[in-house]
Design an enzyme around this catalytic site. Structure first.
Site, PDB file in Angstrom:
ATOM      1  N   ARG A 165       3.659 -45.622  -6.124  1.00  0.00           N
ATOM      2  CA  ARG A 165       4.611 -44.627  -5.626  1.00  0.00           C
ATOM      3  C   ARG A 165       4.303 -44.310  -4.159  1.00  0.00           C
ATOM      4  O   ARG A 165       3.202 -43.826  -3.847  1.00  0.00           O
ATOM      5  CB  ARG A 165       4.527 -43.354  -6.482  1.00  0.00           C
ATOM      6  CG  ARG A 165       5.501 -42.249  -6.097  1.00  0.00           C
ATOM      7  CD  ARG A 165       5.306 -41.040  -7.003  1.00  0.00           C
ATOM      8  NE  ARG A 165       6.258 -39.982  -6.708  1.00  0.00           N
ATOM      9  CZ  ARG A 165       6.077 -39.030  -5.792  1.00  0.00           C
ATOM     10  NH1 ARG A 165       4.956 -39.006  -5.073  1.00  0.00           N
ATOM     11  NH2 ARG A 165       6.998 -38.105  -5.587  1.00  0.00           N
TER      12      ARG A 165
ATOM     13  N   LYS B  90      -1.650 -38.971   1.068  1.00  0.00           N
ATOM     14  CA  LYS B  90      -2.308 -37.810   0.475  1.00  0.00           C
ATOM     15  C   LYS B  90      -3.571 -37.406   1.224  1.00  0.00           C
ATOM     16  O   LYS B  90      -4.135 -38.158   2.010  1.00  0.00           O
ATOM     17  CB  LYS B  90      -2.610 -38.072  -1.002  1.00  0.00           C
ATOM     18  CG  LYS B  90      -1.368 -37.978  -1.874  1.00  0.00           C
ATOM     19  CD  LYS B  90      -1.691 -37.992  -3.351  1.00  0.00           C
ATOM     20  CE  LYS B  90      -0.434 -37.758  -4.193  1.00  0.00           C
ATOM     21  NZ  LYS B  90      -0.709 -37.841  -5.636  1.00  0.00           N
TER      22      LYS B  90
END
Length: 283
Positions: free
Chosen positions: A262, A228
């Protein structure tokens, strides 16, 4: 010091997760425009090979997404998302013994995927889309509720908080209560603080540092920070050079009580998680 969250088992349809240890969730984006791997796995054979590789590397959940939720992502039609996700869930369930998560906010996808073997609804909108809460109730599946400020189209346009932790907590507590009132058992609920969803780098860092205090305290946490922008911004790295930062965050998340991580990079994360757990067990 780790956090002891009370739920030790998570019922996921016909399967169950033992939350006494941390699980690695492998990401399967079957979209053309996901920020990291868009277009790589939207063909059935390539997707199934990738699932096989992630499971062999140690993933215990596969998260199937048919709608990109990156900042600025375009919406897809209900039918297009159904057509992407439901046949893939059915194919995975027919070939592999694993918990299948569906990364969706769409009631029709929830119902269709539940009918062919999905075990967990992973909803970035926390069942706020019309009909989603009732669909989750009707499927009987486990549900992950995530915090997001705004929506994927606008969420990174100057997000503002008085206290990011308290606003995340207030939102999650309200959504948990809505689920309980609708008839979803508490043991079926998981929380996701929503890193990168309507949060600046500083918000993400503050929230990560305070992860032990994400409420309700008794519910298990799912953490998704793989590749991210918070890693890119903190380390000045492009998407394909964020693995080391992601592994550092994975280990910190485990130490702060997360039970599902995740990720895109399963093998490396499994090693980092298991090593972290070995050290924590020795404490």
């Amino acid at each position: 010091m780790t956090v002891t969250r009370n739920n030790s088992r998570l019922p996921c349809g016909s399967r169950e997760l033992d939350l006494s240890r941390t699980h690695v969730m492998g990401i399967l984006n079957i979209t053309p425009d996901s920020f990291s791997d868009g277009g790589r796995y939207n063909q059935r054979d390539a997707a199934l090979r990738h699932v096989e590789q992630m499971l062999a590397a140690g993933a215990t959940l596969i998260d199937v997404g048919g709608e990109s939720t990156r900042p600025g992502a375009a919406l897809v039609s209900v039918q297009e998302e159904v057509d992407r996700v439901v046949p893939m869930v059915e194919a995975i369930n027919a070939r592999f013994d694993t918990v299948i998560s569906i990364d969706t906010s769409t009631p029709e996808v929830m119902r269709g995927a539940a009918a062919v073997g999905a075990g967990l609804i992973n909803d970035i909108r926390a069942l706020l889309r019309p009909g989603a809460l009732q669909a989750a109730v009707d499927t009987g599946l486990a549900v992950c509720l995530m915090h997001m400020q705004g929506d994927p189209q606008t969420m990174q346009q100057a997000p503002v908080y008085d206290s990011v932790l308290e606003e995340v907590n207030s939102f999650l507590e309200l959504r948990v209560q809505a689920c309980l009132d609708a008839g979803i058992e508490r043991q079926r609920l998981v929380l996701d603080p929503g890193f990168g969803f309507g949060k600046s780098l500083q918000h993400n860092l503050e929230l990560f540092a305070a992860m032990r205090r994400v409420r309700p305290l008794d519910l298990p946490l799912l953490v998704g920070v793989s590749r991210k922008s918070m890693i890119g911004q903190a380390l000045e790295r492009p998407v394909d050079q964020r693995l080391s930062g992601g592994l550092a965050l994975a280990t910190l998340a485990v130490a702060r009580g997360a039970r599902i991580i995740r990720v895109h990079d399963v093998a490396e994360t499994v090693d980092a998680v298991r090593m972290t757990e070995a050290v924590l067990a020795a404490e």
